[in-house]
Design a protein around this motif. Structure first.
Motif, PDB file in Angstrom:
ATOM      1  N   GLY A  57      26.261   2.497  84.065  1.00  0.00           N
ATOM      2  CA  GLY A  57      24.885   2.112  84.331  1.00  0.00           C
ATOM      3  C   GLY A  57      24.166   3.146  85.171  1.00  0.00           C
ATOM      4  N   PHE A  58      24.926   3.954  85.922  1.00  0.00           N
ATOM      5  CA  PHE A  58      24.328   4.986  86.764  1.00  0.00           C
ATOM      6  C   PHE A  58      23.939   6.218  85.960  1.00  0.00           C
ATOM      7  CE2 PHE A  58      26.751   2.646  90.062  1.00  0.00           C
ATOM      8  CZ  PHE A  58      25.702   2.383  90.926  1.00  0.00           C
ATOM      9  N   GLN A  59      24.767   6.564  84.984  1.00  0.00           N
ATOM     10  CA  GLN A  59      24.489   7.694  84.109  1.00  0.00           C
ATOM     11  C   GLN A  59      24.613   7.230  82.663  1.00  0.00           C
ATOM     12  OE1 GLN A  59      23.433  10.743  84.908  1.00  0.00           O
ATOM     13  NE2 GLN A  59      23.446  10.282  87.098  1.00  0.00           N
ATOM     14  N   PRO A  60      23.669   6.431  82.194  1.00  0.00           N
ATOM     15  CA  PRO A  60      23.760   5.873  80.841  1.00  0.00           C
ATOM     16  C   PRO A  60      23.708   6.947  79.761  1.00  0.00           C
ATOM     17  CG  PRO A  60      21.595   5.454  81.791  1.00  0.00           C
ATOM     18  CD  PRO A  60      22.453   5.994  82.892  1.00  0.00           C
ATOM     19  N   ASN A  61      24.555   6.796  78.770  1.00  0.00           N
ATOM     20  CA  ASN A  61      24.643   7.740  77.660  1.00  0.00           C
ATOM     21  C   ASN A  61      24.195   7.024  76.391  1.00  0.00           C
ATOM     22  OD1 ASN A  61      26.136   8.883  75.231  1.00  0.00           O
ATOM     23  ND2 ASN A  61      26.515  10.479  76.745  1.00  0.00           N
ATOM     24  N   ALA A  62      23.090   7.472  75.820  1.00  0.00           N
ATOM     25  CA  ALA A  62      22.498   6.783  74.672  1.00  0.00           C
ATOM     26  C   ALA A  62      23.457   6.719  73.485  1.00  0.00           C
ATOM     27  CB  ALA A  62      21.203   7.479  74.259  1.00  0.00           C
ATOM     28  N   GLU A  63      24.179   7.789  73.232  1.00  0.00           N
ATOM     29  CA  GLU A  63      25.095   7.787  72.090  1.00  0.00           C
ATOM     30  C   GLU A  63      26.224   6.783  72.276  1.00  0.00           C
ATOM     31  OE1 GLU A  63      26.512  11.698  71.303  1.00  0.00           O
ATOM     32  OE2 GLU A  63      24.540  12.493  70.756  1.00  0.00           O
ATOM     33  N   ALA A  64      26.761   6.739  73.503  1.00  0.00           N
ATOM     34  CA  ALA A  64      27.846   5.794  73.784  1.00  0.00           C
ATOM     35  C   ALA A  64      27.344   4.360  73.677  1.00  0.00           C
ATOM     36  CB  ALA A  64      28.421   6.057  75.171  1.00  0.00           C
ATOM     37  N   ILE A  65      26.127   4.132  74.117  1.00  0.00           N
ATOM     38  CA  ILE A  65      25.547   2.788  74.021  1.00  0.00           C
ATOM     39  C   ILE A  65      25.322   2.423  72.558  1.00  0.00           C
ATOM     40  CG2 ILE A  65      23.547   1.363  74.596  1.00  0.00           C
ATOM     41  CD1 ILE A  65      23.189   3.205  77.087  1.00  0.00           C
ATOM     42  N   ALA A  66      24.748   3.346  71.802  1.00  0.00           N
ATOM     43  CA  ALA A  66      24.457   3.089  70.388  1.00  0.00           C
ATOM     44  C   ALA A  66      25.722   2.789  69.605  1.00  0.00           C
ATOM     45  CB  ALA A  66      23.729   4.282  69.784  1.00  0.00           C
ATOM     46  N   ALA A  67      26.837   3.364  70.035  1.00  0.00           N
ATOM     47  CA  ALA A  67      28.111   3.147  69.337  1.00  0.00           C
ATOM     48  C   ALA A  67      28.539   1.680  69.402  1.00  0.00           C
ATOM     49  CB  ALA A  67      29.188   4.037  69.938  1.00  0.00           C
ATOM     50  N   LYS A  68      27.971   0.923  70.349  1.00  0.00           N
ATOM     51  CA  LYS A  68      28.284  -0.507  70.458  1.00  0.00           C
ATOM     52  C   LYS A  68      27.431  -1.348  69.500  1.00  0.00           C
ATOM     53  CE  LYS A  68      31.103   0.153  73.986  1.00  0.00           C
ATOM     54  NZ  LYS A  68      32.563  -0.089  73.886  1.00  0.00           N
ATOM     55  N   THR A  92      14.021   5.581  70.334  1.00  0.00           N
ATOM     56  CA  THR A  92      14.035   6.449  69.160  1.00  0.00           C
ATOM     57  C   THR A  92      15.078   6.000  68.149  1.00  0.00           C
ATOM     58  OG1 THR A  92      13.270   8.347  70.457  1.00  0.00           O
ATOM     59  CG2 THR A  92      14.379   8.825  68.375  1.00  0.00           C
ATOM     60  N   LEU A  93      16.170   5.438  68.668  1.00  0.00           N
ATOM     61  CA  LEU A  93      17.239   4.940  67.798  1.00  0.00           C
ATOM     62  C   LEU A  93      16.964   3.508  67.325  1.00  0.00           C
ATOM     63  CD1 LEU A  93      20.298   6.284  69.856  1.00  0.00           C
ATOM     64  CD2 LEU A  93      19.429   7.182  67.684  1.00  0.00           C
ATOM     65  N   VAL A  98      16.918   7.328  79.189  1.00  0.00           N
ATOM     66  CA  VAL A  98      17.680   6.605  78.176  1.00  0.00           C
ATOM     67  C   VAL A  98      16.813   5.618  77.407  1.00  0.00           C
ATOM     68  CG1 VAL A  98      18.440   4.760  79.728  1.00  0.00           C
ATOM     69  CG2 VAL A  98      19.869   5.406  77.769  1.00  0.00           C
ATOM     70  N   VAL A  99      15.749   5.129  78.030  1.00  0.00           N
ATOM     71  CA  VAL A  99      14.874   4.187  77.331  1.00  0.00           C
ATOM     72  C   VAL A  99      14.253   4.849  76.109  1.00  0.00           C
ATOM     73  CG1 VAL A  99      12.773   2.815  77.476  1.00  0.00           C
ATOM     74  CG2 VAL A  99      14.393   2.806  79.380  1.00  0.00           C
TER      75      VAL A  99
END
Length: 312
Positions: free
Chosen positions: A99-110, A130-131, A124-125
């Motif tokens: 949550g401190f360093q959110p990674n968009a790709e890692a989040i999208a993988a969920k 965009t995704l 990240v927003v």
């Protein structure tokens, strides 16, 4: 609001007032702007600029406070992943997401259909938008009303508006009762709130400080940031704290930094402080002291209990 002060102060500065352990059922109004109403269990639902066409079933929460809110309002079954600091409730689906360093790709993988975050680090927003992934930003609360609003917003977004409203009402009722039962004193008790052993604290203008004000306490840290240039998170000195001699000391660094009455008493000169002499050093759970979700009631209870037990 708390791990080590490095994390706490950085987060505090980013939010200007970061903020910030007992009953599990402790928990405002419909979301600001009126976009989400208390009976908006049908879709589409709009909260602020975010519109959901259907109920989200794969929610990713990157905020420990938001995670607690989601489970409290009955949306836990819809949460499929939470960040690595979301440790409550124990059955929350913890992951290695940050949550401190959110990674968009890692989040999208969920494959989420709703992401809840507390800060927009790394923009990240925009990346998630965009995704085509919906994002709700639940920033660090500055007031209790901020917390209530987020709970109601999440209730509307997840299809649990009634449960959210009930949760907020319980919080309000519980806090009102706790504050009402605080013993009246001729003079205010003073307190020092410790974020970590390097003596960073909070002022009354922060989320946490405001909770102490509800209990009628006087904050010894306020003069150290009278102009607010330190964002409500000044670093005090050991000598200064011995001199102001607080009646109560609250430790929010018991887990991260293993602080206790014993370690405080061992500090040079601190054995003479009134709070230490009277054993009024209250050890708070770091998590309870750093979050603005439903368990904020537990923090208020810890505060009011301490006030009630202090000598008149």
């Amino acid at each position: 609001m708390k791990r080590r002060i490095t994390a706490a102060v950085i987060a505090a500065a980013a939010a200007i007032a970061m903020s910030a352990c007992a009953s599990n059922d402790s928990t405002g109004e419909p979301s600001g702007g009126g976009e989400a109403t208390a009976n908006a269990a049908t879709y589409p639902v709009t909260v602020g600029s975010l519109t959901l066409d259907k109920r989200p079933e794969k929610i990713v929460s990157l905020s420990p406070s938001a995670t607690e809110m989601l489970f409290a309002i009955g949306a836990g079954a819809q949460v499929t992943a939470v960040d690595d600091n979301s440790n409550y409730p124990p059955d929350a689906p913890k992951s290695d997401l940050s949550g401190f360093q959110p990674n968009a790709e890692a989040i999208a993988a969920k494959s989420p259909d709703l992401v809840v975050i507390s800060n927009d680090t790394n923009k990240v927003v925009d990346q998630l938008t965009t995704l085509k992934i919906p994002v709700y930003l639940a920033a660090s609360a500055v007031t209790l009303d901020d917390s209530y609003k987020q709970i109601n917003d999440l209730g509307a977004l997840t299809g649990h508006p009634t449960e959210a409203a009930d949760t907020v009402q319980r919080m309000k009722d519980d806090i009102a009762k706790l504050v009402k039962d605080v013993p009246q004193r001729a003079e205010k008790l003073t307190y020092y709130y410790e974020l970590d052993p390097t003596l960073y604290s909070v002022t009354s203008k922060t989320f946490i400080g405001a909770l102490f004000s509800l209990a009628g306490l006087e904050n010894v840290a306020d003069p150290s940031d009278a102009d607010g240039k330190k964002g409500g998170y000044p670093q005090l000195s050991a000598e200064g704290l011995v001199k102001v001699d607080p009646d109560l000391i609250f430790l929010a660094d018991t887990k991260c930094c293993q602080q206790s009455l014993e370690t405080v008493k061992a500090r040079t000169g601190w054995a003479s402080i009134t709070a230490v002499k009277n054993g009024n050093v209250i050890q708070l759970g770091d998590d309870i002291a750093s979050r603005w979700g439903p368990r904020v009631v537990d923090l208020v209870k810890a505060i009011t209990d301490a006030v009630a037990k202090a000598p008149v």
